[in-house]
Design a protein around this motif. Sequence first.
Motif, PDB file in Angstrom:
ATOM      1  N   PHE A  66       0.824  -1.216   0.000  1.00  0.00           N
ATOM      2  CA  PHE A  66       0.000   0.000   0.000  1.00  0.00           C
ATOM      3  C   PHE A  66       0.852   1.258   0.000  1.00  0.00           C
ATOM      4  CE2 PHE A  66      -1.951   3.446   2.464  1.00  0.00           C
ATOM      5  CZ  PHE A  66      -3.030   3.744   1.638  1.00  0.00           C
ATOM      6  N   PHE A  67       1.757   1.366   0.957  1.00  0.00           N
ATOM      7  CA  PHE A  67       2.553   2.590   1.072  1.00  0.00           C
ATOM      8  C   PHE A  67       3.496   2.774  -0.120  1.00  0.00           C
ATOM      9  CE2 PHE A  67       1.683   2.172   5.756  1.00  0.00           C
ATOM     10  CZ  PHE A  67       0.900   3.316   5.827  1.00  0.00           C
ATOM     11  N   ASN A  68       3.973   1.691  -0.690  1.00  0.00           N
ATOM     12  CA  ASN A  68       4.861   1.800  -1.845  1.00  0.00           C
ATOM     13  C   ASN A  68       4.154   2.444  -3.033  1.00  0.00           C
ATOM     14  OD1 ASN A  68       7.358   1.323  -3.231  1.00  0.00           O
ATOM     15  ND2 ASN A  68       6.384  -0.394  -4.274  1.00  0.00           N
ATOM     16  N   SER A  69       2.875   2.175  -3.180  1.00  0.00           N
ATOM     17  CA  SER A  69       2.110   2.781  -4.273  1.00  0.00           C
ATOM     18  C   SER A  69       1.483   4.112  -3.872  1.00  0.00           C
ATOM     19  CB  SER A  69       1.008   1.822  -4.735  1.00  0.00           C
ATOM     20  OG  SER A  69       0.121   1.517  -3.670  1.00  0.00           O
ATOM     21  N   PHE A  70       1.297   4.324  -2.562  1.00  0.00           N
ATOM     22  CA  PHE A  70       0.589   5.516  -2.088  1.00  0.00           C
ATOM     23  C   PHE A  70       1.513   6.713  -1.865  1.00  0.00           C
ATOM     24  CE2 PHE A  70      -0.904   8.037   1.587  1.00  0.00           C
ATOM     25  CZ  PHE A  70      -2.085   8.527   1.049  1.00  0.00           C
ATOM     26  N   ILE A  71       2.708   6.466  -1.317  1.00  0.00           N
ATOM     27  CA  ILE A  71       3.615   7.569  -0.979  1.00  0.00           C
ATOM     28  C   ILE A  71       4.489   7.899  -2.178  1.00  0.00           C
ATOM     29  CG2 ILE A  71       5.495   8.328   0.521  1.00  0.00           C
ATOM     30  CD1 ILE A  71       4.373   6.520   2.695  1.00  0.00           C
ATOM     31  N   GLN A  72       4.368   9.109  -2.655  1.00  0.00           N
ATOM     32  CA  GLN A  72       5.123   9.569  -3.820  1.00  0.00           C
ATOM     33  C   GLN A  72       6.472  10.165  -3.429  1.00  0.00           C
ATOM     34  OE1 GLN A  72       2.921  12.171  -6.398  1.00  0.00           O
ATOM     35  NE2 GLN A  72       4.737  13.055  -7.308  1.00  0.00           N
TER      36      GLN A  72
ATOM     37  N   VAL B 251      -2.482  10.391  -3.703  1.00  0.00           N
ATOM     38  CA  VAL B 251      -3.929  10.593  -3.694  1.00  0.00           C
ATOM     39  C   VAL B 251      -4.291  11.525  -2.552  1.00  0.00           C
ATOM     40  CG1 VAL B 251      -6.173   9.480  -3.512  1.00  0.00           C
ATOM     41  CG2 VAL B 251      -4.287   8.283  -4.635  1.00  0.00           C
ATOM     42  N   GLY B 252      -5.197  12.475  -2.821  1.00  0.00           N
ATOM     43  CA  GLY B 252      -5.650  13.378  -1.775  1.00  0.00           C
ATOM     44  C   GLY B 252      -4.864  14.676  -1.758  1.00  0.00           C
ATOM     45  N   ASP B 253      -5.551  15.748  -1.389  1.00  0.00           N
ATOM     46  CA  ASP B 253      -4.931  17.068  -1.357  1.00  0.00           C
ATOM     47  C   ASP B 253      -4.702  17.474   0.097  1.00  0.00           C
ATOM     48  OD1 ASP B 253      -3.912  19.482  -2.089  1.00  0.00           O
ATOM     49  OD2 ASP B 253      -5.851  20.442  -2.410  1.00  0.00           O
TER      50      ASP B 253
ATOM     51  N   MET C 172      -2.278   4.111   8.440  1.00  0.00           N
ATOM     52  CA  MET C 172      -3.038   3.059   7.777  1.00  0.00           C
ATOM     53  C   MET C 172      -4.397   2.863   8.442  1.00  0.00           C
ATOM     54  SD  MET C 172      -3.353   0.670   5.495  1.00  0.00           S
ATOM     55  CE  MET C 172      -1.751   0.133   4.858  1.00  0.00           C
ATOM     56  N   ALA C 173      -4.412   2.835   9.785  1.00  0.00           N
ATOM     57  CA  ALA C 173      -5.665   2.670  10.516  1.00  0.00           C
ATOM     58  C   ALA C 173      -6.623   3.821  10.231  1.00  0.00           C
ATOM     59  CB  ALA C 173      -5.384   2.571  12.014  1.00  0.00           C
ATOM     60  N   PHE C 174      -6.068   5.039  10.149  1.00  0.00           N
ATOM     61  CA  PHE C 174      -6.904   6.198   9.858  1.00  0.00           C
ATOM     62  C   PHE C 174      -7.532   6.084   8.473  1.00  0.00           C
ATOM     63  CE2 PHE C 174      -7.295  10.427   7.928  1.00  0.00           C
ATOM     64  CZ  PHE C 174      -8.220  10.995   8.786  1.00  0.00           C
ATOM     65  N   TYR C 175      -6.749   5.675   7.501  1.00  0.00           N
ATOM     66  CA  TYR C 175      -7.279   5.534   6.142  1.00  0.00           C
ATOM     67  C   TYR C 175      -8.337   4.434   6.066  1.00  0.00           C
ATOM     68  CZ  TYR C 175      -3.819   8.682   4.070  1.00  0.00           C
ATOM     69  OH  TYR C 175      -3.082   9.785   3.723  1.00  0.00           O
ATOM     70  N   GLN C 176      -8.150   3.367   6.823  1.00  0.00           N
ATOM     71  CA  GLN C 176      -9.097   2.264   6.776  1.00  0.00           C
ATOM     72  C   GLN C 176     -10.413   2.599   7.458  1.00  0.00           C
ATOM     73  OE1 GLN C 176      -6.693  -0.854   8.545  1.00  0.00           O
ATOM     74  NE2 GLN C 176      -6.019  -1.616   6.546  1.00  0.00           N
ATOM     75  N   LYS C 177     -10.344   3.411   8.533  1.00  0.00           N
ATOM     76  CA  LYS C 177     -11.544   3.668   9.330  1.00  0.00           C
ATOM     77  C   LYS C 177     -12.226   4.987   8.996  1.00  0.00           C
ATOM     78  CE  LYS C 177      -9.859   0.970  13.266  1.00  0.00           C
ATOM     79  NZ  LYS C 177      -9.494   0.982  14.710  1.00  0.00           N
ATOM     80  N   ALA C 178     -11.434   6.038   8.755  1.00  0.00           N
ATOM     81  CA  ALA C 178     -12.019   7.372   8.593  1.00  0.00           C
ATOM     82  C   ALA C 178     -12.266   7.760   7.139  1.00  0.00           C
ATOM     83  CB  ALA C 178     -11.123   8.414   9.260  1.00  0.00           C
ATOM     84  N   ILE C 179     -11.315   7.489   6.282  1.00  0.00           N
ATOM     85  CA  ILE C 179     -11.411   7.947   4.894  1.00  0.00           C
ATOM     86  C   ILE C 179     -12.626   7.394   4.166  1.00  0.00           C
ATOM     87  CG2 ILE C 179     -10.276   7.869   2.639  1.00  0.00           C
ATOM     88  CD1 ILE C 179      -9.176   9.982   4.532  1.00  0.00           C
ATOM     89  N   PRO C 180     -13.010   6.103   4.347  1.00  0.00           N
ATOM     90  CA  PRO C 180     -14.193   5.607   3.635  1.00  0.00           C
ATOM     91  C   PRO C 180     -15.463   6.389   3.952  1.00  0.00           C
ATOM     92  CG  PRO C 180     -12.906   3.770   4.463  1.00  0.00           C
ATOM     93  CD  PRO C 180     -12.311   5.019   5.062  1.00  0.00           C
TER      94      PRO C 180
END
Length: 225
Positions: free
Chosen positions: A145-151, A167-169, A188-196
């Motif tokens: 996940f982080f390898n594709s997510f963090i630029q 992704v995301g501003d 990761m936990a924040f993205y899984q629980k809050a972002i959706p």
Amino acid sequence: TAKMEEDQRVKHLSVDFMDGDDFRFIDSDDVIKVLRLHGFKITGEKVDSISRSSIKEAVKDISEVKDANVYYTPDEELHIQIWQRKPVVRIKNGKYDFYLDEENSPLPFSSRFSPKVLVITGTSDVKLAQNKLFDLAVYIQKDEFFNSFIQEIHVNQKEQLEIIPRVGDHQIFMGETTNYEWKLKKLMAFYQKAIPNLGWNKYNSIDLRFGDQVVCKTIETEFKN
């Protein structure tokens, strides 16, 4: 075999890259050019007059080469096998532009090939990159996940880190490199629980620096998870 090689001459030279096509800092022409600069004559020369160990050492001296092997086959062909150094992270700022390979050694930047690796910008230098940033880069690279997510990761003058996502501003403040695994697990936990439920553009900043909390801010509000 030794008696046979006394009269044989090399008809062909083959440079074989053993890494596949995932990355290619150099090509066969570069290797042949280096051998010529070292004074090696190969094609048309007698096999027993060619020092394979010397050719190997000359090839291994190329900064992009990790290892090499040289051998001769009965079809009158001299083979040079090459394994290239594998970049893990790119360190880029006003003074430096280089990679760290998988053994945490500096690797020169190449304008010919740009591997898809994490980029770290800012005030980082060689010592800082090797001592504090390399392990973080390896951790990110191994996580799908982080390898594709963090630029990109930006390092300010106080050696505080900011993660720049694909992704995301929003800004992601990580602080120092200490406890980076725990900070990324919180993210990761924040993205899984809050972002959706809230969406990618709900917050301007996500701060991972405070203990067990993830502190998020919008223009008007502050949210702690």
